[in-house]
Write an enzyme that holds these catalytic residues in place. Sequence first.
Site, PDB file in Angstrom:
ATOM      1  N   GLN A 136       0.813  -1.231   0.000  1.00  0.00           N
ATOM      2  CA  GLN A 136       0.000   0.000   0.000  1.00  0.00           C
ATOM      3  C   GLN A 136       0.837   1.267   0.000  1.00  0.00           C
ATOM      4  O   GLN A 136       0.356   2.332  -0.390  1.00  0.00           O
ATOM      5  CB  GLN A 136      -0.951   0.015   1.215  1.00  0.00           C
ATOM      6  CG  GLN A 136      -2.100  -0.956   1.109  1.00  0.00           C
ATOM      7  CD  GLN A 136      -3.109  -0.612   0.019  1.00  0.00           C
ATOM      8  OE1 GLN A 136      -3.115   0.491  -0.547  1.00  0.00           O
ATOM      9  NE2 GLN A 136      -3.962  -1.565  -0.314  1.00  0.00           N
ATOM     10  N   CYS A 149     -13.771  -8.808   2.377  1.00  0.00           N
ATOM     11  CA  CYS A 149     -12.927  -9.883   1.864  1.00  0.00           C
ATOM     12  C   CYS A 149     -13.230 -10.049   0.379  1.00  0.00           C
ATOM     13  O   CYS A 149     -14.091  -9.381  -0.174  1.00  0.00           O
ATOM     14  CB  CYS A 149     -13.103 -11.161   2.655  1.00  0.00           C
ATOM     15  SG  CYS A 149     -14.716 -11.882   2.500  1.00  0.00           S
ATOM     16  N   SER A 173       2.996  -4.714  -5.180  1.00  0.00           N
ATOM     17  CA  SER A 173       1.923  -5.154  -6.073  1.00  0.00           C
ATOM     18  C   SER A 173       1.673  -4.062  -7.109  1.00  0.00           C
ATOM     19  O   SER A 173       1.561  -2.880  -6.752  1.00  0.00           O
ATOM     20  CB  SER A 173       0.657  -5.409  -5.258  1.00  0.00           C
ATOM     21  OG  SER A 173      -0.408  -5.725  -6.132  1.00  0.00           O
ATOM     22  N   THR A 180       7.091 -19.251 -16.877  1.00  0.00           N
ATOM     23  CA  THR A 180       7.344 -18.174 -17.850  1.00  0.00           C
ATOM     24  C   THR A 180       6.757 -16.871 -17.318  1.00  0.00           C
ATOM     25  O   THR A 180       5.617 -16.837 -16.855  1.00  0.00           O
ATOM     26  CB  THR A 180       6.716 -18.540 -19.217  1.00  0.00           C
ATOM     27  OG1 THR A 180       7.315 -19.756 -19.650  1.00  0.00           O
ATOM     28  CG2 THR A 180       6.966 -17.453 -20.255  1.00  0.00           C
TER      29      THR A 180
HETATM   30  N1  PLP Z   1      -0.824  -6.491   1.146  1.00  0.00           N
HETATM   31  C1  PLP Z   1      -1.605  -5.439   1.339  1.00  0.00           C
HETATM   32  C2  PLP Z   1      -1.297  -4.494   2.452  1.00  0.00           C
HETATM   33  C3  PLP Z   1      -2.713  -5.218   0.527  1.00  0.00           C
HETATM   34  O1  PLP Z   1      -3.515  -4.155   0.741  1.00  0.00           O
HETATM   35  C4  PLP Z   1      -2.994  -6.137  -0.509  1.00  0.00           C
HETATM   36  C5  PLP Z   1      -4.189  -5.978  -1.381  1.00  0.00           C
HETATM   37  O2  PLP Z   1      -5.177  -5.415  -0.989  1.00  0.00           O
HETATM   38  C6  PLP Z   1      -2.146  -7.232  -0.681  1.00  0.00           C
HETATM   39  C7  PLP Z   1      -1.063  -7.376   0.156  1.00  0.00           C
HETATM   40  C8  PLP Z   1      -2.387  -8.269  -1.756  1.00  0.00           C
HETATM   41  O3  PLP Z   1      -1.930  -7.820  -3.001  1.00  0.00           O
HETATM   42  P1  PLP Z   1      -2.518  -8.484  -4.351  1.00  0.00           P
HETATM   43  O4  PLP Z   1      -3.902  -7.974  -4.515  1.00  0.00           O
HETATM   44  O5  PLP Z   1      -1.583  -7.973  -5.427  1.00  0.00           O
HETATM   45  O6  PLP Z   1      -2.411  -9.943  -4.191  1.00  0.00           O
END
Ligand code: PLP
Length: 370
Positions: free
Chosen positions: A168, A313, A188, A226
């Site tokens: 985040q 969720c 991410s 890949t």
């Molecule tokens: N970590 C945090 C703090 C997140 O807010 C999120 C997604 O909301 C994730 C990990 C998971 O990332 P991804 O959606 O790319 O799997």
Amino acid sequence: MPRTAYLDWNATAPVRAEVAAAMTEALARCGNPSSVHRFGRAARQALEAARAHVAALIGAAPAEIVFTSGGTEANQLALHGVAGRRLLVSALEHDSVRQAASAATLIPATEAGIVDLAALERLLAAERRPTLVSLMLANNETGALQPVAEAAKLAHAHGALLHCDAVQAAGKIPVEMRALGADLLSLSAHKLGGPQGVGALAIADGVALTALRTGGGQERGRRAGTENLPGIVGFGLACRIAVDRLGDYAGVARLRDWAERRLAEIAPEAPIYARHVARLPNTLAIGMPGVPASTQVMALDLAGVMVSAGAACSSGKVRRSAVLEAMGVPAEAAESAVRISLGWSTEEAEIDQLVEAWGALHARSRANAA
Ligand code: PLP
């Protein structure tokens, strides 16, 4: 149809137009980065250019970056890849950390919304065996910034490693892997203008990690399969743009603060979570006492305003927020918390729309209660 106000950027940010264009171009090209012929070499070049941009976002070396299918996989690779260690995980972590570490010991949090460092120190001192500490840089629900550098110092003083989920934070505030002292750091793409389904784990040079996915020797043997080249190309460009545009978040913070002041004027009784600690510039977690978060999310959606329940969720169901629970927020209050999150293209008109819709719902709830 009402105008729309997208205020759920912590769930996902829009893909930047330049990123979408670069991905489309990458999709049109054929080539496996592992092939030795010219198409393969061109694909490898694009892959490595993206790796350099991702590394630059966090001040890491390109060789330290392993591409994954997102933040969730990066977190799981970090927690399961350093096998044989005791896991100490903050009670504020995202489910992808908490559930990856079901046998972990939780590090408690303070009421203010940050991890309790004294408790971490006690846990580290209690047992002298190889340990991995996992602490996020910014909380996804409240935006509260966590004392990662201090936690890393404590961890290292006790011979432990530190993993930081920076999913985040990256792209919203400066993130320097070495200044944080993180041995492992998760990213991410879709939180910073890249596509969904791509992420990375940065593994500091010298940290031993066992691959969870085996097969081909991709990613220097640390993650077989890949590579998702179009996604990775998009991720790389999104990181490059994020570095250039970090300054935009000063304006985002002004809008968030403006929204916060206006909602607090409407409902002085509304709790604003993690208000007294440093937060991400874009995040506002606020409760409307007596109105369930799911009702708020639906009512706001009908008015064209998109936000999340404190803890939604993946099935879209609302359940009690583990983060607010860890902060000691009573269940009833936690069930009425929503997360409002802004981004680089959020406009004043969207804040007006939020305030209007939230204010109308608040007025209705007061009228019903009277
Ligand atoms: N970590 C945090 C703090 C997140 O807010 C999120 C997604 O909301 C994730 C990990 C998971 O990332 P991804 O959606 O790319 O799997």
